[in-house]
Scaffold this motif. Structure first.
Motif, short mmCIF file in Angstrom:
data_model
loop_
_atom_site.label_atom_id
_atom_site.label_comp_id
_atom_site.label_asym_id
_atom_site.label_seq_id
_atom_site.Cartn_x
_atom_site.Cartn_y
_atom_site.Cartn_z
N PRO A 78 81.88 19.11 4.73
CA PRO A 78 82.42 17.80 5.49
C PRO A 78 81.38 17.45 6.61
O PRO A 78 80.86 18.45 7.36
N LEU A 79 80.87 16.44 6.75
CA LEU A 79 80.13 15.92 7.55
C LEU A 79 80.85 14.98 8.96
O LEU A 79 80.54 15.01 9.88
N PHE A 80 81.89 14.27 8.09
CA PHE A 80 82.35 13.29 9.06
C PHE A 80 83.98 13.09 8.30
O PHE A 80 84.09 12.90 7.36
N GLU A 81 84.86 13.12 9.42
CA GLU A 81 86.05 12.92 8.77
C GLU A 81 86.94 11.83 9.70
O GLU A 81 86.80 11.85 10.89
N GLY A 82 87.59 10.95 8.84
CA GLY A 82 88.30 10.02 9.85
C GLY A 82 89.42 9.31 9.17
O GLY A 82 89.85 9.58 8.24
N THR A 83 90.21 8.70 9.94
CA THR A 83 91.46 8.07 9.64
C THR A 83 91.64 6.56 10.11
O THR A 83 91.22 6.25 11.06
N VAL A 84 92.15 5.73 8.87
CA VAL A 84 92.38 4.42 9.43
C VAL A 84 93.77 3.98 8.82
O VAL A 84 94.23 4.31 7.98
N ASP A 85 94.57 3.24 9.91
CA ASP A 85 95.71 2.84 9.66
C ASP A 85 96.01 1.39 9.26
O ASP A 85 95.33 0.31 9.81
N GLN A 86 96.12 1.15 7.94
CA GLN A 86 95.99 -0.42 7.39
C GLN A 86 97.01 -0.50 6.00
O GLN A 86 96.64 0.38 5.00
N ASN A 87 98.17 -1.37 6.03
CA ASN A 87 98.89 -1.49 5.29
C ASN A 87 98.42 -2.34 4.09
O ASN A 87 97.98 -3.50 4.35
#
Length: 199
Positions: free
Chosen positions: A110-119
């Motif tokens: 893993p280099l980068f981990e993210g989360t995005v909230d979008q319905n």
């Protein structure tokens, strides 16, 4: 009284059973969706756009640039950008996505981990674009591999599997996000996708 308890118990079992069926169906809907990188924008390496690193021979030349020496001293080599992820639902059943976990792997780690909230709610044949941003310090990975070898692989060879983009979508039930059980690979050759922008 016993009869009432029995009815309530039966209703509870039916409700939970229905939830499990619904959960399975929605997970399948996530699996059936098509996930593609529509485009990659605003890509910078060490604060500069990638075209600044391109030599007269058409290849990227990192080691000859003075600001890289400063970056090596500070142990900071950020790679950043924005990914426009395209989601398409090819199936008849409606697909609903609430939130994404996304990960960029480099050489299998893993280099980068993210989360995005979008319905995102998609009927059959519909598509949507979800922006995913990333910024990661690749200094330690470059040092571990060897700077010359690492930069040559990253910028010029662009081997499949060197940079990989994965996502883990979710849907919502009773106010809780239920994530797909594993990461879905979107692009096995994400590095090539990035650097092809500047050919």
């Amino acid at each position: 009284m016993k009869k009432l308890v029995g009815i309530v118990g039966m209703m509870t079992i039916l409700f939970l059973s229905g939830c499990q069926v619904n959960k399975k169906a929605q997970l399948q809907a996530l699996a059936d969706c098509e996930y593609d990188v529509e485009s990659v924008e605003q890509v910078k390496f060490n604060g500069k756009t990638l075209d600044k690193y391109k030599g007269s021979d058409g290849n990227y030349n990192i080691s000859s640039l003075a600001n890289i020496a400063v970056a090596l001293f500070s142990k900071e080599l950020p790679l950043e950008g924005k990914i426009n992820l395209k989601i398409t639902n090819p199936e008849v059943k409606k697909a609903a996505v609430n939130s994404f976990k996304y990960m960029i792997e480099i050489q299998g780690s893993p280099l980068f981990e993210g989360t995005v909230d979008q319905n995102v709610n998609l009927n059959q044949g519909e598509s949507a674009i979800v922006p995913l941003t990333f910024k990661a310090n690749i200094f330690n990975k470059a040092k571990e591999t060897g700077f010359d070898r690492f930069f040559d692989e990253l910028f010029n060879k662009k081997s499949e599997g060197f940079l990989v983009l994965k996502i883990k979508p979710s849907f919502k039930i009773a106010g809780q996000n239920i994530y797909y059980p594993s990461y879905i690979t979107v692009d096995k050759n994400f590095g090539k996708r990035i650097f092809s922008l500047f050919k």
